[in-house]
Design an enzyme around this catalytic site. Structure first.
Site, PDB file in Angstrom:
ATOM      1  N   ASP A  32     101.764 -23.487  32.345  1.00  0.00           N
ATOM      2  CA  ASP A  32     100.742 -22.836  31.599  1.00  0.00           C
ATOM      3  C   ASP A  32     101.141 -21.939  30.518  1.00  0.00           C
ATOM      4  O   ASP A  32     102.254 -21.257  30.864  1.00  0.00           O
ATOM      5  CB  ASP A  32      99.848 -22.301  32.642  1.00  0.00           C
ATOM      6  N   ASN A  64      94.270 -19.797  27.842  1.00  0.00           N
ATOM      7  CA  ASN A  64      92.814 -19.528  28.585  1.00  0.00           C
ATOM      8  C   ASN A  64      92.832 -19.227  29.904  1.00  0.00           C
ATOM      9  O   ASN A  64      92.106 -19.823  30.573  1.00  0.00           O
ATOM     10  CB  ASN A  64      92.032 -20.665  27.928  1.00  0.00           C
ATOM     11  N   SER A 115      86.993 -36.936  30.150  1.00  0.00           N
ATOM     12  CA  SER A 115      85.443 -36.364  30.089  1.00  0.00           C
ATOM     13  C   SER A 115      84.393 -37.366  30.010  1.00  0.00           C
ATOM     14  O   SER A 115      84.372 -38.181  29.227  1.00  0.00           O
ATOM     15  CB  SER A 115      85.362 -35.101  29.133  1.00  0.00           C
ATOM     16  N   THR A 163      82.196 -36.869  28.103  1.00  0.00           N
ATOM     17  CA  THR A 163      81.958 -36.884  26.858  1.00  0.00           C
ATOM     18  C   THR A 163      82.137 -37.878  26.058  1.00  0.00           C
ATOM     19  O   THR A 163      81.689 -38.331  24.922  1.00  0.00           O
ATOM     20  CB  THR A 163      82.378 -35.433  25.988  1.00  0.00           C
ATOM     21  N   TYR A 187      86.849 -31.892  19.796  1.00  0.00           N
ATOM     22  CA  TYR A 187      87.073 -31.830  21.365  1.00  0.00           C
ATOM     23  C   TYR A 187      87.041 -33.120  21.897  1.00  0.00           C
ATOM     24  O   TYR A 187      88.020 -33.654  22.634  1.00  0.00           O
ATOM     25  CB  TYR A 187      86.383 -30.973  22.044  1.00  0.00           C
ATOM     26  N   LYS A 226      89.720 -36.434  23.579  1.00  0.00           N
ATOM     27  CA  LYS A 226      89.482 -36.868  24.982  1.00  0.00           C
ATOM     28  C   LYS A 226      89.602 -38.568  24.752  1.00  0.00           C
ATOM     29  O   LYS A 226      90.460 -39.177  25.229  1.00  0.00           O
ATOM     30  CB  LYS A 226      88.616 -36.435  25.548  1.00  0.00           C
ATOM     31  N   ASN A 231      80.001 -20.834  27.044  1.00  0.00           N
ATOM     32  CA  ASN A 231      79.194 -21.915  26.621  1.00  0.00           C
ATOM     33  C   ASN A 231      78.635 -22.485  27.555  1.00  0.00           C
ATOM     34  O   ASN A 231      77.543 -23.472  27.315  1.00  0.00           O
ATOM     35  CB  ASN A 231      80.192 -22.816  25.843  1.00  0.00           C
TER      36      ASN A 231
HETATM   37  N1  UDP Z   1      72.581 -25.276  28.561  1.00  0.00           N
HETATM   38  C1  UDP Z   1      71.720 -24.209  28.656  1.00  0.00           C
HETATM   39  N2  UDP Z   1      71.923 -23.060  28.153  1.00  0.00           N
HETATM   40  C2  UDP Z   1      73.249 -22.614  27.920  1.00  0.00           C
HETATM   41  C3  UDP Z   1      74.207 -23.352  28.244  1.00  0.00           C
HETATM   42  C4  UDP Z   1      73.917 -24.736  28.587  1.00  0.00           C
HETATM   43  O1  UDP Z   1      70.494 -24.840  28.574  1.00  0.00           O
HETATM   44  O2  UDP Z   1      73.447 -21.346  27.882  1.00  0.00           O
HETATM   45  C5  UDP Z   1      72.373 -26.616  28.772  1.00  0.00           C
HETATM   46  C6  UDP Z   1      73.168 -27.483  27.830  1.00  0.00           C
HETATM   47  O3  UDP Z   1      71.877 -27.807  26.900  1.00  0.00           O
HETATM   48  C7  UDP Z   1      73.130 -28.766  28.640  1.00  0.00           C
HETATM   49  C8  UDP Z   1      73.548 -28.259  30.137  1.00  0.00           C
HETATM   50  O4  UDP Z   1      72.918 -27.016  30.067  1.00  0.00           O
HETATM   51  O5  UDP Z   1      71.861 -29.406  28.848  1.00  0.00           O
HETATM   52  C9  UDP Z   1      74.908 -28.351  30.405  1.00  0.00           C
HETATM   53  O6  UDP Z   1      75.592 -27.721  29.283  1.00  0.00           O
HETATM   54  P1  UDP Z   1      77.099 -27.501  29.386  1.00  0.00           P
HETATM   55  O7  UDP Z   1      77.494 -26.607  28.085  1.00  0.00           O
HETATM   56  O8  UDP Z   1      77.379 -26.683  30.795  1.00  0.00           O
HETATM   57  O9  UDP Z   1      77.822 -28.763  29.738  1.00  0.00           O
HETATM   58  P2  UDP Z   1      78.024 -30.074  28.798  1.00  0.00           P
HETATM   59  O10 UDP Z   1      77.120 -31.073  29.482  1.00  0.00           O
HETATM   60  O11 UDP Z   1      77.267 -29.766  27.469  1.00  0.00           O
HETATM   61  O12 UDP Z   1      79.209 -30.685  28.669  1.00  0.00           O
END
Ligand code: UDP
Length: 336
Positions: free
Chosen positions: A29, A33, A122, A124, A147, A151, A196
């Protein structure tokens, strides 16, 4: 086994699970972060000294030194940048880091005849799915962030390497939304700056560090209007890595490159998650409804039957215990 990014959130929990399953780990590592205290947490939980190399996996000659100093047949590659918004603002930072480090790992695995590569992918990659839950056969959608694109590209790099090189096998685990912390509260997520992700923002709001949680979007076509996700306990996720490694080292892979969804199979809305957090931890959270966040999909959750049958693995922990562990960790970090 080599664990790149082993000082990070998922890396530390996976190291604990690997050691508990009897594997030796070497952690690489660069603390870009993460912090040295995370390794200490793993050592405290397991009662073992962790072999550690402070190396940037983008530096191939430094990484070569790790390959020359340690014997291992398997690498788990976690080392990557992961902030979606930052990747949109600084795409080259993400492409340079996430692709270079993974290609370095693949190249050295091939060069030194080390066969097994496990890659952290992910959910994603599924984008906004046409049908739910998503299976591993569901089509990948064009990535909506650099990002997410890294992936997808790393999955493709791994697939092509496995098909081209006899001595290289790979598994990509597609994580849904990892949350929570080890029940000891000695390791957990350590976000830098404003989180985030939802659960770190919730725990920091509960701790009084953030004033108010914004729930991004209350007009989605779901039962309560908020997004649906598949939140998986990070310890369950760590155990999925052990199951995947057992399959690789046990010679049980059916293809040279395999993909597994790692989730619970259960959709949970943002509001349901917030309400559950309040109930299990006996506190009230300051939150408000806010506009949708750009780039968010409405709903995604996993069909986990392939991981259940092929890896013999299943997410076991309840959302209640996971959200209790998340709060216990935040309290540990803040001395509350
Ligand atoms: N979310 C939210 N408020 C925050 C952060 C996230 O309402 O401050 C919501 C976001 O819109 C999503 C869910 O929580 O619907 C999960 O978001 P996260 O960023 O944790 O993971 P993602 O699914 O985006 O990878």
């Amino acid at each position: 086994m080599l664990v790149s990014g082993g000082a990070g959130y998922i890396g530390t929990h996976t190291c604990v699970a690997l050691i508990e399953a009897g594997y030796d780990v070497v952690v690489v590592d660069n603390f870009s972060n993460s912090e040295a205290s995370a390794i200490k947490g793993v050592e405290q939980i397991t009662g073992r000294d962790i072999a550690f190399e402070q190396v940037d996996t983008c530096d191939i000659e430094a990484l070569r030194g790790v390959f020359l100093r340690h014997e291992f047949d398997t690498v788990i590659h976690f080392a990557a940048f992961k902030a979606v918004g930052e990747s949109v603002a600084e795409p080259l930072k993400y492409y340079m880091n996430n692709l270079t480090s993974f290609m370095n790992v693949c190249a050295l695995m091939k060069e030194y005849g080390r066969p097994n590569i496990l890659f952290s992918s992910s959910a994603t990659v599924y984008g906004e799915p046409d049908a739910l839950p998503v299976t591993e056969q569901s089509p990948r959608q064009p990535a909506t962030s650099p990002y997410g694109n890294t992936k997808q590209m790393c999955e493709d790099i791994l697939r092509d390497c496995c098909h081209a090189y006899d001595g290289v096998d790979g598994i990509a685990l597609r994580y849904f939304n990892p949350i929570g912390a080890h029940p000891s509260a000695l390791i957990g997520e350590l976000p830098r700056g404003v989180p985030n992700n939802l659960v770190p923002f919730i725990t920091q709001t509960a701790a009084g560090i953030r004033e108010c949680l914004s729930i991004f979007g209350s007009d989605y076509p779901t039962a309560d209007g908020t997004c649906l996700r598949d939140y998986i306990d990070v310890v369950d996720l760590a155990e999925a890595h052990v199951a995947a490694i057992n399959r690789m080292v046990g010679g049980k892979m059916e293809e040279k490159y395999e993909i597994f969804n790692i989730g619970t199979g259960r959709p949970v809305s943002v509001l349901e998650l917030v309400n559950t957090f309040e109930r299990v931890n006996g506190l009230k959270l300051n939150y408000k409804m806010a506009p949708r966040r750009t780039g968010d999909v409405c709903s995604v959750w996993a069909d986990t039957s392939l991981a259940n049958s092929e890896l013999g693995w299943k997410a076991r922990r309840s959302l209640d215990e996971t959200l209790a562990s998340a709060w216990a960790w935040e309290k540990h970090v803040r001395n509350i």
